[in-house]
Design a protein around this motif. Structure first.
Motif, mmCIF file in Angstrom:
data_model
loop_
_atom_site.group_PDB
_atom_site.id
_atom_site.type_symbol
_atom_site.label_atom_id
_atom_site.label_comp_id
_atom_site.label_asym_id
_atom_site.label_seq_id
_atom_site.Cartn_x
_atom_site.Cartn_y
_atom_site.Cartn_z
ATOM 1 N N SER A 1 90.802 76.410 -46.381
ATOM 2 C CA SER A 1 89.664 76.619 -45.485
ATOM 3 C C SER A 1 88.595 77.465 -46.164
ATOM 4 C CB SER A 1 90.129 77.307 -44.195
ATOM 5 O OG SER A 1 91.030 76.495 -43.479
ATOM 6 N N LEU A 2 89.026 78.489 -46.913
ATOM 7 C CA LEU A 2 88.083 79.334 -47.641
ATOM 8 C C LEU A 2 87.327 78.529 -48.694
ATOM 9 C CD1 LEU A 2 86.884 82.120 -48.273
ATOM 10 C CD2 LEU A 2 88.860 82.534 -49.775
ATOM 11 N N LEU A 3 88.052 77.677 -49.415
ATOM 12 C CA LEU A 3 87.407 76.845 -50.429
ATOM 13 C C LEU A 3 86.400 75.885 -49.803
ATOM 14 C CD1 LEU A 3 90.449 76.025 -52.730
ATOM 15 C CD2 LEU A 3 88.416 77.299 -53.388
ATOM 16 N N LEU A 4 86.805 75.246 -48.699
ATOM 17 C CA LEU A 4 85.901 74.310 -48.038
ATOM 18 C C LEU A 4 84.678 75.036 -47.483
ATOM 19 C CD1 LEU A 4 85.454 71.365 -47.262
ATOM 20 C CD2 LEU A 4 86.697 71.788 -45.139
ATOM 21 N N PHE A 5 84.888 76.254 -46.967
ATOM 22 C CA PHE A 5 83.777 77.069 -46.476
ATOM 23 C C PHE A 5 82.763 77.306 -47.594
ATOM 24 C CE2 PHE A 5 81.634 81.113 -45.981
ATOM 25 C CZ PHE A 5 81.248 81.131 -44.657
ATOM 26 N N LEU A 6 83.252 77.693 -48.758
ATOM 27 C CA LEU A 6 82.371 77.994 -49.881
ATOM 28 C C LEU A 6 81.582 76.777 -50.325
ATOM 29 C CD1 LEU A 6 81.360 79.680 -52.348
ATOM 30 C CD2 LEU A 6 83.409 78.874 -53.555
ATOM 31 N N ILE A 7 82.275 75.669 -50.581
ATOM 32 C CA ILE A 7 81.580 74.536 -51.198
ATOM 33 C C ILE A 7 80.698 73.785 -50.208
ATOM 34 C CG2 ILE A 7 83.324 74.288 -53.000
ATOM 35 C CD1 ILE A 7 84.534 71.991 -51.531
ATOM 36 N N SER A 8 81.086 73.756 -48.922
ATOM 37 C CA SER A 8 80.213 73.086 -47.947
ATOM 38 C C SER A 8 78.976 73.927 -47.671
ATOM 39 C CB SER A 8 80.964 72.796 -46.643
ATOM 40 O OG SER A 8 81.385 74.002 -46.027
ATOM 41 N N GLY A 9 79.152 75.247 -47.635
ATOM 42 C CA GLY A 9 78.010 76.117 -47.398
ATOM 43 C C GLY A 9 77.059 76.187 -48.577
ATOM 44 N N PHE B 1 94.603 70.022 -39.385
ATOM 45 C CA PHE B 1 93.333 69.496 -39.883
ATOM 46 C C PHE B 1 92.165 70.008 -39.053
ATOM 47 C CE2 PHE B 1 95.738 65.696 -41.735
ATOM 48 C CZ PHE B 1 95.779 66.285 -42.996
ATOM 49 N N GLY B 2 92.385 70.163 -37.748
ATOM 50 C CA GLY B 2 91.327 70.681 -36.901
ATOM 51 C C GLY B 2 90.921 72.086 -37.318
ATOM 52 N N LEU B 3 91.923 72.948 -37.561
ATOM 53 C CA LEU B 3 91.628 74.302 -38.019
ATOM 54 C C LEU B 3 90.997 74.298 -39.404
ATOM 55 C CD1 LEU B 3 94.822 76.205 -36.794
ATOM 56 C CD2 LEU B 3 92.498 76.455 -35.920
ATOM 57 N N TYR B 4 91.499 73.437 -40.278
ATOM 58 C CA TYR B 4 90.971 73.343 -41.648
ATOM 59 C C TYR B 4 89.496 72.956 -41.645
ATOM 60 C CZ TYR B 4 90.311 71.197 -46.287
ATOM 61 O OH TYR B 4 89.835 70.825 -47.518
ATOM 62 N N PHE B 5 89.172 71.873 -40.952
ATOM 63 C CA PHE B 5 87.786 71.426 -40.907
ATOM 64 C C PHE B 5 86.905 72.409 -40.124
ATOM 65 C CE2 PHE B 5 89.614 67.056 -41.658
ATOM 66 C CZ PHE B 5 89.041 66.910 -42.915
ATOM 67 N N THR B 6 87.509 73.094 -39.142
ATOM 68 C CA THR B 6 86.732 74.061 -38.367
ATOM 69 C C THR B 6 86.364 75.275 -39.210
ATOM 70 O OG1 THR B 6 87.730 73.395 -36.262
ATOM 71 C CG2 THR B 6 86.772 75.601 -36.368
ATOM 72 N N LEU B 7 87.363 75.906 -39.799
ATOM 73 C CA LEU B 7 87.120 77.106 -40.596
ATOM 74 C C LEU B 7 86.278 76.797 -41.827
ATOM 75 C CD1 LEU B 7 90.690 78.688 -40.361
ATOM 76 C CD2 LEU B 7 88.651 79.364 -39.094
ATOM 77 N N GLY B 8 86.594 75.675 -42.480
ATOM 78 C CA GLY B 8 85.797 75.291 -43.638
ATOM 79 C C GLY B 8 84.391 74.890 -43.250
ATOM 80 N N GLY B 9 84.276 74.254 -42.083
ATOM 81 C CA GLY B 9 82.973 73.801 -41.626
ATOM 82 C C GLY B 9 82.032 74.928 -41.261
ATOM 83 N N LEU B 10 82.564 76.128 -41.064
ATOM 84 C CA LEU B 10 81.686 77.266 -40.794
ATOM 85 C C LEU B 10 80.729 77.520 -41.958
ATOM 86 C CD1 LEU B 10 84.160 79.772 -39.083
ATOM 87 C CD2 LEU B 10 82.231 78.592 -38.015
ATOM 88 N N GLY B 11 81.082 76.993 -43.124
ATOM 89 C CA GLY B 11 80.165 77.086 -44.262
ATOM 90 C C GLY B 11 78.866 76.355 -43.983
ATOM 91 N N GLY B 12 78.960 75.274 -43.205
ATOM 92 C CA GLY B 12 77.753 74.551 -42.825
ATOM 93 C C GLY B 12 76.874 75.347 -41.876
ATOM 94 N N VAL B 13 77.486 76.266 -41.139
ATOM 95 C CA VAL B 13 76.723 77.142 -40.255
ATOM 96 C C VAL B 13 76.083 78.269 -41.056
ATOM 97 C CG1 VAL B 13 76.841 78.609 -38.217
ATOM 98 C CG2 VAL B 13 78.331 76.611 -38.383
ATOM 99 N N ALA B 14 76.873 78.863 -41.943
ATOM 100 C CA ALA B 14 76.406 80.022 -42.702
ATOM 101 C C ALA B 14 75.463 79.644 -43.845
ATOM 102 C CB ALA B 14 77.607 80.786 -43.262
ATOM 103 N N GLY B 15 75.660 78.456 -44.416
ATOM 104 C CA GLY B 15 74.905 78.072 -45.603
ATOM 105 C C GLY B 15 73.394 78.148 -45.469
ATOM 106 N N PRO B 16 72.792 77.475 -44.477
ATOM 107 C CA PRO B 16 71.330 77.534 -44.351
ATOM 108 C C PRO B 16 70.791 78.946 -44.148
ATOM 109 C CG PRO B 16 72.212 75.721 -43.060
ATOM 110 C CD PRO B 16 73.379 76.528 -43.513
ATOM 111 N N MET B 17 71.466 79.733 -43.306
ATOM 112 C CA MET B 17 71.008 81.097 -43.068
ATOM 113 C C MET B 17 71.166 81.957 -44.321
ATOM 114 S SD MET B 17 69.851 81.192 -39.960
ATOM 115 C CE MET B 17 69.186 79.587 -40.380
#
Length: 436
Positions: free
Chosen positions: A17-25, A137-153
């Motif tokens: 989840s941390l990795l997905l957060f980083l690269i998606s953001g 998978f829901g938790l994985y995509f959720t936690l990792g997907g937070l990168g999409g929230v944080a990235g633009p800001m």
């Protein structure tokens, strides 16, 4: 020791989840915010800018065949370390960017690294250590997907602190990729441990499915799961496989295009840049909420219904974005494309496991990911239409109609049935009813 072993699946969930957060953001969601400044500074056309985003998505999808080879031969840790090195190199290219060609190289490297660092290794490992896979998978995509929230800001904050400069942002991402990638790779267990875990989980899932098949139930919330392990060739011989491929295609087509062009599109329609970036973050937040909700109910209702909801919302959001110039329309766009983007990836991932089993899921899922190479044409199409017609609106309208077509196909989709060689009878399928 047993307590430590019981915690290991959750540690792995946190790692990926941390990795997905980083690269998606740092890639898809941030590049669309930084890109207008890069275009203005480098004097590029929007077709050139869109091509870079297209290369990011194309290399992300087109390289999907590579992680399974690395994982099968050298293990998950090797894939993460290789992905970390490639991702850092990509960010350094974006930091340097003396011309458009180095920009293209940077986005291509980041696309290859995206699959190596998280998406394919993550789904492979989590399917091997969790029996409740929709929840995982829901938790994985959720936690990792937070990168999409944080990235633009995050991109806006760094550019504001540096007086509008965009290069420091990419330098920071290179440092973060190296630090987090190496740290996470050290937490990956041995291949032998993962193999033993996957055998144990597979046996439990199959036993549950076989028991349900022996005493089928007809409750409306039944979840279909196959009792067979399909090969890639067998899966590709079913209509359902191509419906899922189409769904994954349209979610990437719309998602990548929204990330890359929505800020520029809205600002051209008179929306302030900060508001446009905020809507992109809201879209990421809605994707995160949708993944979390979908993960908790994906083991209780058939994920097919999640897919239908997702592609319908995606089409509605794309059409709203095409004409958005008010807060009401922008909120419809952010909720629609956010829910659609978040739920589609989750639903397709679960349905592939439910329809075709886990044994060959690494190859089946990576083959589905290959469509990213084609769907990545979205930003290039959008940039070219903008240069030709003077507006991004036709692009989002076209992609909304594509989502509508997938919505109709999903409505009529039924689980595939494997036939024995030389026979017309289908192998019994499993229906599972988990308590709510």
């Amino acid at each position: 020791m047993p307590r430590l072993e019981s915690l290991r699946p959750w540690v792995l969930l946190g790692v990926f989840s941390l990795l997905l957060f980083l690269i998606s953001g740092a890639t898809f969601s941030s590049l669309g915010v930084v890109l207008p400044a890069m275009v203005a500074d480098q004097k590029w056309s929007w077709a050139q800018a869109g091509l870079g985003f297209t290369l990011l998505g194309a290399c992300c999808g087109g390289s999907a065949w590579f992680p399974p080879i690395v994982i099968r031969r050298f293990g998950v840790r090797a894939a993460l370390l290789l992905g970390t090195a490639v991702m850092a190199a990509g960010f350094l290219c974006l930091y340097a960017t003396p011309n458009v060609w180095i920009y293209f190289l940077g986005t291509a490297l980041c696309g290859v690294a995206y699959q190596l660092m998280a998406l394919i290794p993550g789904t492979h490992v989590l399917a091997a250590v969790f029996q409740k896979r929709a929840m995982a998978f829901g938790l994985y995509f959720t936690l990792g997907g937070l990168g999409g929230v944080a990235g633009p800001m995050m991109a806006l904050a760094v550019m504001e602190l540096t007086g509008g400069a965009w290069r420091p942002f990419w330098a920071l991402q290179a440092i973060a990729a190296l630090a987090i990638g190496v740290l996470c790779s050290l937490l990956i267990p041995s291949s032998a441990w993962l193999r033993a875990s996957s055998e144990r989980i597979d046996a439990a899932v199959k036993a549950e499915a076989e028991a349900a098949a022996a005493a089928p139930q007809t409750a409306p919330l039944a979840v279909y799961r196959t009792v067979q392990d399909w090969t890639l060739k067998q899966a590709m011989g079913t209509v359902q496989f191509y419906i899922l491929v189409a769904a994954y295609f349209v979610h990437l087509l719309s998602g990548v295009t929204v990330s890359s062009l929505s800020v520029a599109h809205l600002t051209e329609r008179g929306v302030a840049a900060g508001v446009a970036a905020g809507m992109l973050s809201l879209e990421g937040l809605m994707a995160t909420v949708a993944r979390l909700g979908g993960g908790f109910i994906g083991d209780r209702i058939d994920p097919k219904w999640l897919l239908i909801l997702a592609v319908g919302a995606l089409g509605m959001g794309s059409l709203a974005l095409s004409v958005a110039d008010s807060y009401a329309l922008m909120i419809v766009y952010a909720i629609g494309t956010g829910v659609g983007f978040g739920l589609t990836a989750l639903a397709v991932t679960i349905l592939l496991l439910n329809y075709y089993g886990r044994q060959n899921n690494l190859e089946i899922f990576s083959t589905v990911c290959l469509v990213g190479a084609v769907s990545a044409l979205g930003p290039l199409i959008g940039g070219s239409l903008r240069d030709l017609l003077g507006s991004f609106s036709p692009t989002f309208q076209l992609f909304g109609l594509v989502a509508a077509g997938v919505f109709v196909a999903s409505l009529f989709m039924r689980p595939p049935q494997m036939k024995r060689a030389g026979e017309g009878a289908a192998v019994p399928a499993g229906l599972i009813n988990d308590p709510v």
